[in-house]
Design an enzyme around this catalytic site. Structure first.
Site, PDB file in Angstrom:
ATOM      1  N   GLY A  12      61.320 140.764  81.737  1.00 37.00           N
ATOM      2  CA  GLY A  12      60.458 141.446  80.776  1.00 37.00           C
ATOM      3  C   GLY A  12      59.011 141.051  80.920  1.00 37.00           C
ATOM      4  CE  LYS A 186      70.630 144.854  89.850  1.00 38.07           C
ATOM      5  NZ  LYS A 186      69.544 144.743  88.846  1.00 38.07           N
TER       6      LYS A 186
END
Length: 311
Positions: A12, A186
């Protein structure tokens, strides 16, 4: 576009920091200690793609969230998701889009149940980053991509606005018309990498050099591939070839972040990354499953960690 980034840790902090650096309207939802550190030292990013120092980035505490945001970027760990959903609830308005960057797929089910599927995009990121002892984001290589899209593949109005907000923001922004497949690709690779490196407690190069190690890595990848196929999201051959190459590269020092967390005694995403993959395989496929062995190994670790925390 008002963007709320949940957390200012490695992921983040990096993507939110780049957006803020390039003039986007970003606020970080953080805990009190992280808010105080950011107020004192700013948000610092060290990267081969360019350093950044952002003094006093905008932050907010969960108790102070009262207005909706246009986009909420979730960069938390899976084991924090329940608390995060409670924290962000006041920030989710009728038009809010939620973009989770967690690994796996279970986050979509949980977010849909709490906020409604119409609010939840598909997304993933590829980045190797960590926080150093001073709380700065250390970007460990040059990969920094963020993939996002409507789960039905539509080029919606909000997708266009998000794409515009992410464009030229200091990372590789990748709008996708097939984001669920991207996420499955993924997950198949990550579950294989995390599973084999945690089970063997070593890097890829050491595993493939050991007797039976290469075969075990490929067997785990095949198990995960079969789960994806049965779920309607079989990886393409190009994705599988890349995964096989990475998982069997001689001399590779690559490990999964889950192994690093395990080695440091930290919480791990065993249920979300490995357990959920195993659950989607179905009970009849658990016998003689290497994935089941990996999951048992991780749950033993979690049990021991829980006992230590209570001592």
């Amino acid at each position: 576009m008002r963007i709320l980034v949940v957390g200012a840790g490695a992921t983040g902090g990096y993507f939110g920091g780049r957006l803020l650096q390039h003039g986007r309207d970003v606020t970080f939802l953080v805990r009190e200690t992280r808010a105080a550190a950011l107020a004192r030292h700013g948000l610092v990013i060290h990267s081969a793609t360019g350093d950044a120092h952002l003094p006093a980035p905008p932050t907010v505490l969960a108790d102070d969230l009262h207005q909706p945001y246009d986009l909420i970027l979730l960069s938390c760990k899976a084991y924090s998701l329940e608390q995060v959903m409670a924290d962000i609830a006041p920030a989710v308005g009728p038009q809010t889009a939620i973009l989770p960057l967690l690994n796996g797929m279970r986050q979509l089910d949980l977010l849909d149940a709490r906020f409604g599927a119409q609010h939840v995009l598909g997304g993933q990121c590829v980045i190797a980053a960590t926080l150093d002892a001073q709380g700065a984001v250390q970007h460990l290589n040059q990969s920094h991509s963020l993939t996002f899209g409507e789960r039905d593949g539509r080029a919606s109005e909000r997708m266009q606005r998000i794409t515009q907000a992410f464009a030229d923001a200091g990372f590789d922004a990748r709008p996708s018309a097939n984001v669920l497949q991207d996420m499955w690709d993924k997950w198949v690779f990550l579950a294989s990498l995390a599973g084999i490196t945690c089970l063997m407690r070593g890097p890829v190069g050491d595993i493939v050099a050991a007797p039976g190690g290469r075969a075990a890595a490929l067997a785990l990848l095949e198990e995960c591939r079969v789960v994806a196929e049965r779920s309607g999201h079989a990886p393409g051959e190009a994705a599988l070839q890349r995964a096989r190459g990475v998982l069997t590269e001689p001399g590779s020092t690559l490990t999964a972040s889950m192994l690093r967390d395990l080695q440091h005694g930290h919480a791990i995403e065993a249920d979300h990354v490995i357990g959920d993959m195993l659950a989607r395989a179905g009970h009849k496929h658990v016998e003689r499953s290497l994935l089941a062995v990996v999951y048992a190994h991780l749950k033993v670790y979690e049990a021991g960690r829980a006992r230590q925390s209570m001592a």
